[in-house]
Design a protein around this motif. Structure first.
Motif, mmCIF file in Angstrom:
data_model
loop_
_atom_site.group_PDB
_atom_site.id
_atom_site.type_symbol
_atom_site.label_atom_id
_atom_site.label_comp_id
_atom_site.label_asym_id
_atom_site.label_seq_id
_atom_site.Cartn_x
_atom_site.Cartn_y
_atom_site.Cartn_z
ATOM 1 N N ALA A 1 0.842 -1.199 0.000
ATOM 2 C CA ALA A 1 0.000 0.000 0.000
ATOM 3 C C ALA A 1 0.877 1.250 0.000
ATOM 4 O O ALA A 1 0.593 2.214 -0.710
ATOM 5 C CB ALA A 1 -0.928 -0.004 1.211
ATOM 6 N N ALA A 2 1.958 1.220 0.785
ATOM 7 C CA ALA A 2 2.847 2.388 0.855
ATOM 8 C C ALA A 2 3.473 2.676 -0.499
ATOM 9 O O ALA A 2 3.591 3.838 -0.910
ATOM 10 C CB ALA A 2 3.920 2.170 1.914
ATOM 11 N N PHE B 1 0.891 4.406 -2.689
ATOM 12 C CA PHE B 1 0.610 5.795 -2.317
ATOM 13 C C PHE B 1 1.799 6.715 -2.553
ATOM 14 O O PHE B 1 1.622 7.887 -2.873
ATOM 15 C CB PHE B 1 0.147 5.886 -0.854
ATOM 16 N N ALA B 2 3.005 6.181 -2.357
ATOM 17 C CA ALA B 2 4.187 7.036 -2.485
ATOM 18 C C ALA B 2 4.659 7.165 -3.923
ATOM 19 O O ALA B 2 5.248 8.182 -4.297
ATOM 20 C CB ALA B 2 5.313 6.507 -1.606
ATOM 21 N N PRO C 1 3.444 7.916 -6.964
ATOM 22 C CA PRO C 1 3.244 9.122 -7.774
ATOM 23 C C PRO C 1 4.131 10.293 -7.357
ATOM 24 O O PRO C 1 4.730 10.961 -8.206
ATOM 25 C CB PRO C 1 1.765 9.453 -7.536
ATOM 26 N N LEU C 2 4.236 10.530 -6.033
ATOM 27 C CA LEU C 2 5.054 11.657 -5.564
ATOM 28 C C LEU C 2 6.531 11.426 -5.836
ATOM 29 O O LEU C 2 7.240 12.323 -6.300
ATOM 30 C CB LEU C 2 4.851 11.854 -4.057
ATOM 31 N N LEU D 1 -6.973 1.176 5.330
ATOM 32 C CA LEU D 1 -5.644 1.685 5.699
ATOM 33 C C LEU D 1 -5.546 1.917 7.204
ATOM 34 O O LEU D 1 -4.529 1.603 7.825
ATOM 35 C CB LEU D 1 -5.351 2.993 4.950
ATOM 36 N N MET E 1 -5.020 -1.299 8.960
ATOM 37 C CA MET E 1 -3.637 -1.748 8.779
ATOM 38 C C MET E 1 -2.680 -0.966 9.685
ATOM 39 O O MET E 1 -1.698 -1.502 10.191
ATOM 40 C CB MET E 1 -3.221 -1.579 7.309
ATOM 41 N N TYR F 1 4.658 4.568 7.813
ATOM 42 C CA TYR F 1 3.522 4.212 6.958
ATOM 43 C C TYR F 1 2.425 5.267 7.039
ATOM 44 O O TYR F 1 1.851 5.681 6.034
ATOM 45 C CB TYR F 1 2.949 2.852 7.363
ATOM 46 N N ILE G 1 3.258 8.277 5.068
ATOM 47 C CA ILE G 1 3.179 8.026 3.620
ATOM 48 C C ILE G 1 1.727 8.033 3.140
ATOM 49 O O ILE G 1 1.402 8.624 2.119
ATOM 50 C CB ILE G 1 3.864 6.694 3.264
ATOM 51 N N PHE G 2 0.839 7.379 3.907
ATOM 52 C CA PHE G 2 -0.569 7.340 3.490
ATOM 53 C C PHE G 2 -1.217 8.714 3.585
ATOM 54 O O PHE G 2 -2.115 9.041 2.819
ATOM 55 C CB PHE G 2 -1.371 6.361 4.365
ATOM 56 N N PRO H 1 -0.266 12.343 0.546
ATOM 57 C CA PRO H 1 -0.949 12.796 -0.679
ATOM 58 C C PRO H 1 -2.111 13.734 -0.403
ATOM 59 O O PRO H 1 -2.421 14.588 -1.230
ATOM 60 C CB PRO H 1 -1.441 11.488 -1.306
ATOM 61 N N LEU I 1 0.267 16.346 -11.825
ATOM 62 C CA LEU I 1 0.899 15.046 -11.641
ATOM 63 C C LEU I 1 0.074 13.911 -12.250
ATOM 64 O O LEU I 1 0.585 13.081 -13.009
ATOM 65 C CB LEU I 1 1.113 14.815 -10.139
ATOM 66 N N LEU J 1 0.737 11.226 -15.232
ATOM 67 C CA LEU J 1 0.811 9.785 -14.965
ATOM 68 C C LEU J 1 -0.218 8.996 -15.775
ATOM 69 O O LEU J 1 0.027 7.870 -16.194
ATOM 70 C CB LEU J 1 0.570 9.509 -13.478
ATOM 71 N N TRP K 1 -6.554 8.601 -3.833
ATOM 72 C CA TRP K 1 -5.148 8.831 -3.478
ATOM 73 C C TRP K 1 -5.061 9.820 -2.309
ATOM 74 O O TRP K 1 -4.187 9.714 -1.457
ATOM 75 C CB TRP K 1 -4.401 9.367 -4.700
#
Lengths: 274, 323
Positions: free
Chosen positions: A17-18, A21-22, A24-25, B101, B104, B115, B118-119, B122, B133, B137, B191
């Motif tokens: 999952a990380a 999520f990470a 794209p950045l 999430l 988790m 973690y 990071i979640f 965004p 962005l 993509l 996201w």
């Protein structure tokens, strides 16, 4: 053994999952320093062939970057000052003073949060124009001196937790309500004020529709809006686009890492989107 | 005696004046920037108003036009469908992703702080930067996402350049479902689920440990504990997030404007209500029509919120009985 297997599975899930999520950045940050040729000929290779920091200077030179930046800082700074001033006063009035009709008026304030901005957009626009504020940053900053319902709500919740005895003691010492507000209650509410300031700064920094509606002179554009103009005219120069987007995002990411705690605390108490 | 009473009264009225002074800035803002615009736009929604000449009362003409467009699926009708599609898909997915999430992150393993950051990250990326962005993509020709999809043998969708609607009506098993512009916007919103996730995480921390211990003694497995303890205890927060999520999704503007060339492209597939109101007002100078749409949006949002509150009594579980 079973325990180790479960831990392994947990890490595997969290890690995948990380990565999602990470990615794209990370991809944006890495690609912003790639040479232009690499992005067109070999767009899927991860490592930059050469770390071209020059991209940032080029992107800054391709638009009035520092002017946009200055406007963004003015706008965000003015917004923070305006909303901290007006929202502290209102929150104090709702949390620490007793007056008839208070809870009714507070209910009204809560109700305004349900009103979509579209409903007030047109009359507001004409009013701002009528006041001669159109095409100036004041059109965006002045309303913040008139309070923001979410921030008032958040501050009021915090102000209520401060013991009333402190205010009483200060009043006996001869402090006026104004003095109690700014010299007793506000200093004791630094975490809440910090959260509100942070949210307001970021909201102003990111705001796109406000500048689009109220500004027409490119010299007055903040970054969020100036960047969009840049995007439409440089759409084929991906390396510059990404470099510009990174320069715009970086201050927010830095702020986030410095103030991570008050960020997450603010979000979980109000459910507010920054 | 008399002086005492009048001094109390003086103190009383003094208190009111002080309170009024404290809330004065907000009250002025309320009158000027909320109440007056609220009333004016309600009146204008019954007018024809192009800014050049004063508003002219036309009765329910604007609303009749909305009803007509709704039935024909043009203009306003398109915008209603697009907005509903985006709001429902992004809210449902944000609940699933947000709860997933957060659960988790509640596991006791190392590195949770990393973690979590990071979640969450965004969701603080400025919308303008996120739009740049994701358009890059999700470029159908040379974007990274389609590159990887084709690499593993999946079809390459058109994303922001396509009018397809993969999520509704459900056609997932046919293998022909292709993602279009609205699905790409939904992906972008998922996201940025971090702020909802943080709220779920805080709520998970408030669930008493004793409930889980008791269930473990009864021999309940992970799934049953999730179903019978975690979900019911989380339901008030899920409810709150659904309401907030719908309110936010219906008002989404910046990302919609940026990915659609400012006009709902391609072929009005991203013409959402907020964009439609903006274009009607500031491009076509139809202030009356735009005000009518805004009011319909407001009424529908109120109805949706009321319906959610009504439904909540069947699925939201409050600790210690209903409030």
């Amino acid at each position: 053994m079973i325990h180790d297997k479960a831990t392994f599975r947990a890490h595997l899930l969290l890690l995948s999952a990380a990565v999602l999520f990470a990615a794209p950045l990370v991809w944006m940050l890495v690609s912003a320093v790639k040479p232009a040729g690499q992005l067109t000929q070999d767009p899927y290779s991860f490592w930059p062939r050469e770390w071209r920091w020059q991209n940032f200077a080029d992107a800054a030179a391709a638009m009035p970057f520092f002017r946009y930046m200055r406007n963004s800082l003015l706008l965000a700074g003015g917004t923070v000052v305006g909303s901290l001033f007006s929202c502290t006063l209102a929150a104090y009035g709702f949390a620490r003073l007793r007056w008839p009709g208070r809870d009714l008026v507070f209910g009204l304030l809560i109700a305004t949060m349900l009103l979509p901005w579209h409903v007030t957009m047109i009359p507001r626009f004409l009013l701002i124009k009528e006041l001669g504020l159109y095409n100036s940053l004041a059109a965006l900053i002045a309303p913040t001196f008139l309070g923001d319902a979410f921030s008032i709500f958040l501050l009021r919740q915090f102000f209520r937790t401060i013991p009333e005895e402190l205010s009483e003691a200060a009043r006996l010492d001869g402090l006026t309500e104004w003095g109690v507000c700014w010299r007793i209650v506000a200093p004791l509410s630094k975490p809440a004020l910090l959260t509100v300031g942070l949210f307001q700064f970021i909201a102003a920094w990111n705001d796109f529709s406000g500048p689009m509606l109220y500004l027409s002179d490119p010299k007055k554009f903040p970054l969020a809006y100036g960047l969009e103009q840049f995007v439409s005219s440089y759409s084929d120069q991906t390396h510059l686009l990404l470099a510009a987007a990174v320069m715009f995002t970086l201050p927010i990411l830095v702020l986030f890492f410095i103030a991570q705690k008050s960020f997450m605390k603010g979000v979980s108490t109000t459910g507010l989107k920054a | 005696m008399n002086t005492g009473a009048s001094s109390t009264r003086r103190r009383h009225s003094g208190r009111i004046v002080t309170a009024l002074l404290f809330i004065a800035p907000w009250a002025l803002g309320f009158l000027l920037l909320v109440l007056y615009p609220f009333a004016a736009s309600l009146y204008w929604s019954f007018c024809e108003y192009d800014l050049l000449s004063p508003p002219r009362f036309v009765g329910g003409a604007n609303y009749r036009r909305l009803a007509h467009e709704l039935l024909n699926g043009e203009g306003f009708g398109r915008a209603v469908w697009n907005t509903a599609y985006y709001a429902v898909a992004s809210v449902v997915l944000s609940v699933l992703a947000g709860v997933g999430l957060a659960v988790m992150l509640s596991w006791k393993v190392r590195g949770q702080a990393i973690y979590r950051a990071i979640f969450f990250l965004p969701s603080v990326v400025p919308t303008v930067a996120a739009a740049v962005l994701w358009m890059w993509l999700l470029d159908p020709g040379g974007g990274l996402v389609n590159h990887w999809l084709t690499a593993v043998g999946l079809p390459a969708p058109n994303w922001f350049k396509g009018v397809q609607e993969a999520l509704w009506p459900p056609d997932w098993w046919s293998g022909r479902a292709a993602f279009g512009s609205k699905d790409a916007l939904v992906l972008m919103s998922v996201w940025g689920v971090g702020n909802f996730m943080i709220i779920y995480l805080a709520a998970l921390g408030d669930i008493p440990k004793s409930l889980y211990e008791a269930a473990a003694l009864d021999g309940a497995g992970n799934l049953r504990r999730f179903w019978h303890i975690t979900l019911p205890n989380l339901s008030p927060v899920i409810f709150f997030n659904i309401v907030m999520g719908v309110i936010q999704a219906v008002q989404a503007f910046t990302q919609v404007y940026l990915v659609s060339e400012g006009r709902g492209a391609p072929a009005e597939s991203t013409l959402m209500l907020s964009l439609h109101i903006f274009l009607a007002a500031f491009q076509n100078l139809e202030m009356g029509y735009a005000s009518a749409i805004a009011w319909m949006l407001f009424v529908v949002l109120l109805a949706a919120t009321a319906a959610l509150f009504h439904s909540s009594r069947y699925w939201v579980h409050y600790q210690g009985g209903s409030p």
